[in-house]
Write a protein that holds these residues in place. Structure first.
Motif, short mmCIF file in Angstrom:
data_model
loop_
_atom_site.label_atom_id
_atom_site.label_comp_id
_atom_site.label_asym_id
_atom_site.label_seq_id
_atom_site.Cartn_x
_atom_site.Cartn_y
_atom_site.Cartn_z
N LEU A 248 0.83 -1.21 0.00
CA LEU A 248 0.00 0.00 0.00
C LEU A 248 0.86 1.25 0.00
O LEU A 248 0.51 2.26 -0.61
CB LEU A 248 -0.92 -0.02 1.23
CG LEU A 248 -1.74 1.25 1.49
CD1 LEU A 248 -2.70 1.54 0.33
CD2 LEU A 248 -2.51 1.13 2.80
N ALA A 249 2.01 1.20 0.67
CA ALA A 249 2.86 2.39 0.79
C ALA A 249 3.50 2.81 -0.53
O ALA A 249 4.00 3.93 -0.63
CB ALA A 249 3.96 2.13 1.82
N VAL A 250 3.46 1.95 -1.55
CA VAL A 250 4.17 2.26 -2.80
C VAL A 250 3.27 2.12 -4.03
O VAL A 250 3.73 1.80 -5.12
CB VAL A 250 5.43 1.37 -2.97
CG1 VAL A 250 6.45 1.68 -1.91
CG2 VAL A 250 5.07 -0.12 -2.92
N THR A 251 1.97 2.40 -3.86
CA THR A 251 1.04 2.18 -4.97
C THR A 251 0.82 3.39 -5.86
O THR A 251 0.03 3.32 -6.79
CB THR A 251 -0.33 1.72 -4.43
OG1 THR A 251 -0.78 2.64 -3.43
CG2 THR A 251 -0.25 0.33 -3.84
N GLU A 252 1.48 4.51 -5.58
CA GLU A 252 1.29 5.68 -6.43
C GLU A 252 1.92 5.46 -7.80
O GLU A 252 2.96 4.83 -7.94
CB GLU A 252 1.92 6.92 -5.80
CG GLU A 252 1.13 7.46 -4.63
CD GLU A 252 1.82 8.68 -4.02
OE1 GLU A 252 1.40 9.80 -4.38
OE2 GLU A 252 2.72 8.50 -3.22
N THR A 253 1.28 6.04 -8.85
CA THR A 253 1.78 5.91 -10.22
C THR A 253 1.92 7.27 -10.88
O THR A 253 1.69 7.43 -12.06
CB THR A 253 0.83 5.03 -11.06
OG1 THR A 253 -0.48 5.60 -11.03
CG2 THR A 253 0.77 3.61 -10.54
N VAL A 254 2.30 8.29 -10.11
CA VAL A 254 2.34 9.64 -10.67
C VAL A 254 3.40 9.78 -11.75
O VAL A 254 3.33 10.69 -12.57
CB VAL A 254 2.60 10.69 -9.57
CG1 VAL A 254 1.45 10.75 -8.60
CG2 VAL A 254 3.92 10.43 -8.84
N THR A 255 4.39 8.88 -11.78
CA THR A 255 5.43 8.99 -12.79
C THR A 255 5.21 8.05 -13.97
O THR A 255 6.02 8.02 -14.88
CB THR A 255 6.81 8.69 -12.17
OG1 THR A 255 6.81 7.35 -11.65
CG2 THR A 255 7.13 9.66 -11.05
N ALA A 256 4.12 7.29 -13.97
CA ALA A 256 3.88 6.34 -15.06
C ALA A 256 3.38 7.06 -16.31
O ALA A 256 2.55 7.98 -16.22
CB ALA A 256 2.85 5.29 -14.62
N PRO A 257 3.85 6.68 -17.51
CA PRO A 257 3.35 7.28 -18.75
C PRO A 257 1.86 7.03 -18.93
O PRO A 257 1.32 6.04 -18.42
CB PRO A 257 4.17 6.58 -19.84
CG PRO A 257 5.34 5.97 -19.13
CD PRO A 257 4.89 5.68 -17.74
N GLN A 258 1.20 7.90 -19.68
CA GLN A 258 -0.23 7.79 -19.89
C GLN A 258 -0.62 6.45 -20.50
O GLN A 258 -1.60 5.84 -20.11
CB GLN A 258 -0.71 8.94 -20.79
CG GLN A 258 -2.21 8.95 -21.05
CD GLN A 258 -3.03 9.18 -19.79
OE1 GLN A 258 -2.51 9.74 -18.82
NE2 GLN A 258 -4.27 8.77 -19.79
N GLN A 260 0.86 3.61 -20.19
CA GLN A 260 0.95 2.57 -19.16
C GLN A 260 -0.24 2.63 -18.23
O GLN A 260 -0.77 1.59 -17.82
CB GLN A 260 2.25 2.75 -18.39
CG GLN A 260 2.50 1.67 -17.34
CD GLN A 260 3.81 1.86 -16.62
OE1 GLN A 260 4.76 2.42 -17.16
NE2 GLN A 260 3.89 1.42 -15.37
N ARG A 261 -0.70 3.82 -17.89
CA ARG A 261 -1.87 3.95 -17.02
C ARG A 261 -3.11 3.39 -17.71
O ARG A 261 -3.95 2.75 -17.07
CB ARG A 261 -2.08 5.42 -16.64
CG ARG A 261 -0.96 6.01 -15.81
CD ARG A 261 -1.36 7.36 -15.28
NE ARG A 261 -0.22 8.21 -14.99
CZ ARG A 261 -0.28 9.35 -14.36
NH1 ARG A 261 -1.46 9.82 -13.97
NH2 ARG A 261 0.80 10.07 -14.12
N GLN A 262 -3.24 3.65 -19.00
CA GLN A 262 -4.41 3.13 -19.73
C GLN A 262 -4.39 1.60 -19.77
O GLN A 262 -5.43 0.96 -19.61
CB GLN A 262 -4.42 3.71 -21.14
CG GLN A 262 -4.72 5.20 -21.20
CD GLN A 262 -4.52 5.79 -22.58
OE1 GLN A 262 -3.90 5.18 -23.46
NE2 GLN A 262 -5.06 6.99 -22.79
N ARG A 263 -3.22 1.04 -19.97
CA ARG A 263 -3.10 -0.41 -19.98
C ARG A 263 -3.42 -0.98 -18.61
O ARG A 263 -4.12 -2.00 -18.48
CB ARG A 263 -1.68 -0.80 -20.41
CG ARG A 263 -1.40 -2.31 -20.42
CD ARG A 263 -2.27 -3.03 -21.42
NE ARG A 263 -2.03 -4.46 -21.39
CZ ARG A 263 -1.22 -5.10 -22.23
NH1 ARG A 263 -0.55 -4.42 -23.16
NH2 ARG A 263 -1.07 -6.41 -22.16
N LEU A 264 -2.95 -0.31 -17.56
CA LEU A 264 -3.24 -0.76 -16.21
C LEU A 264 -4.74 -0.72 -15.93
O LEU A 264 -5.29 -1.64 -15.31
CB LEU A 264 -2.49 0.10 -15.20
CG LEU A 264 -2.75 -0.20 -13.72
CD1 LEU A 264 -2.31 -1.60 -13.37
CD2 LEU A 264 -2.02 0.81 -12.83
#
Length: 391
Positions: A248-258, A260-264
């Protein structure tokens, strides 16, 4: 606020409010707090998409929004916030230093290197990769540098890059978790930028006898090496944490490319659709969902669902409306993201507790300790640094 006061206050709040952050909405259709706090549940599930995205993007705004419903949200925020560590100007590194360093990694190295006092002892970079950070501080502060890394290819790269930039860098190809590696710590200032889990905790566990001059640690991936549960490094730690809580402490994705976020997002909808189907067939329960081969996600949802069912021993009916279960998964993803706003409000407090456990461990070993940030979260969410100097 001293580290012990912050640590114990965070520990108390996290223990008293486990119902909000331990049950994962991904697996639990409605966490128990939804019944106990119906106004909060109604408000969070009723968020418009634009409101949701704004709160996801800003932990501060999310905290303020939750404070309307949870009286302790403000205190959680105060205990989780620390000031940036003092920064200093570094001597230029020269154009050759930047060879083969990705831009974001380069910015993280510069931020880490510039926060903290000038180096006053020979350097040891722990879990060094290609040794970029150690070279940067060696160039700036004129201290000899050693780099400890387990991967032979990365060690060879580190040696080549050091020769190109003109730094006499000793490369130590060794396992950081082997007791023999700790002999390299004595008399050194130890650097660890995003050394994962037990790789950074082992430094603190042994700090009392290893004889280091100082440590600079930016921790990461707290769940690594904690398969059997978290082993604290300080004496007063009493928060029981398993791997799921540590993640839970490391679930942020603020640095992930767009992209990658769409695929996630699509992958989550597929997984939630299958979980809903499995619960319909077998009853609702938190069941393990082992990692699936990435090729399963390259086809369509029915193919994915059938393959996962075979792997998990789920008996599917002869006729299935896969379009229905995909729609259920997409709808569930919207609900999960809203419910996770509440859980994620505890993400930084949990990380701060883990970092304060390190700080207290160093203090108990006789070190003077500072904790602060070394960059903005947009560069890396893992932006907390522990500075420990031997008395």
């Amino acid at each position: 606020m001293n580290h012990r006061v912050r640590f114990l206050a965070l520990q108390s709040l996290l223990q008293d409010n486990q119902a909000f952050w331990l049950p994962p909405p991904f697996y639990v259709h409605r966490p128990a707090w939804c019944e106990e706090w119906p106004a909060l549940a109604e408000a969070v599930l009723g968020l418009e998409d634009a409101e949701l995205e704004a709160l996801v993007a800003s932990p501060e705004a999310c905290r303020d929004w939750l404070a309307t419903y949870l009286p302790f949200a403000g205190e959680l925020g105060q205990l989780s916030d620390v000031a940036p560590l003092p920064a200093r100007s570094l001597a230029p590194s020269g154009a050759r230093f930047d060879w083969f360093i990705p831009g974001r990694k380069r910015a993280q190295i510069e931020a880490f290197a510039s926060h903290g006092p000038a180096v006053a002892a020979p350097l040891l970079e722990w879990c060094a990769g290609k040794g970029h950070l150690g070279r940067r501080l060696a160039l700036s502060d004129g201290q000899p540098v050693s780099s400890l890394e387990i991967d032979l290819d990365l060690c060879e790269d580190a040696g080549r890059l050091a020769a190109r930039v003109g730094v006499a860098q000793q490369v130590l190809c060794a396992d950081a978790l082997e007791a023999s590696s700790r002999a390299h710590v004595r008399g050194r200032e130890v650097l660890a930028l995003h050394a994962c889990g037990e790789l950074h905790r082992s430094l603190v566990r042994n700090a009392g006898g290893d004889g280091a001059h100082a440590y600079r640690i930016a921790p990461c991936c707290y769940y690594r090496g904690a398969q059997d549960g978290y082993r604290p490094v300080s004496r007063e730690a009493s928060l029981p944490l398993d791997g799921r809580a540590l993640r839970l402490a490391v679930t942020e994705t603020v640095t992930a490319p767009q992209r990658q976020r769409q695929r996630l997002a699509r992958d989550q909808a597929w997984k939630l659709g299958f979980i809903a189907l499995r619960n319909e067939l077998e009853g609702e329960a938190i069941r393990p969902f082992p990692p699936m081969p990435s090729q399963l996600l390259s086809g369509d949802f029915p193919t994915y669902g059938e393959a996962v069912a075979r792997r998990q021993g789920v008996r599917l009916p002869a006729e299935l409306d896969w379009a229905h279960w995909l729609a259920v998964g997409e709808r569930r993803r919207g609900e999960v993201r809203r419910l996770e706003l509440v859980r994620h409000a505890f993400r930084r407090p949990l990380e701060m507790w883990l970092v304060m456990d390190l700080a207290r461990g160093f203090e108990e070993a006789g070190f003077r300790v500072e904790v602060g940030t070394f960059c903005e979260r947009s560069l890396t969410p893992r932006n907390l640094m522990v500075l420990a100097v031997a008395d």
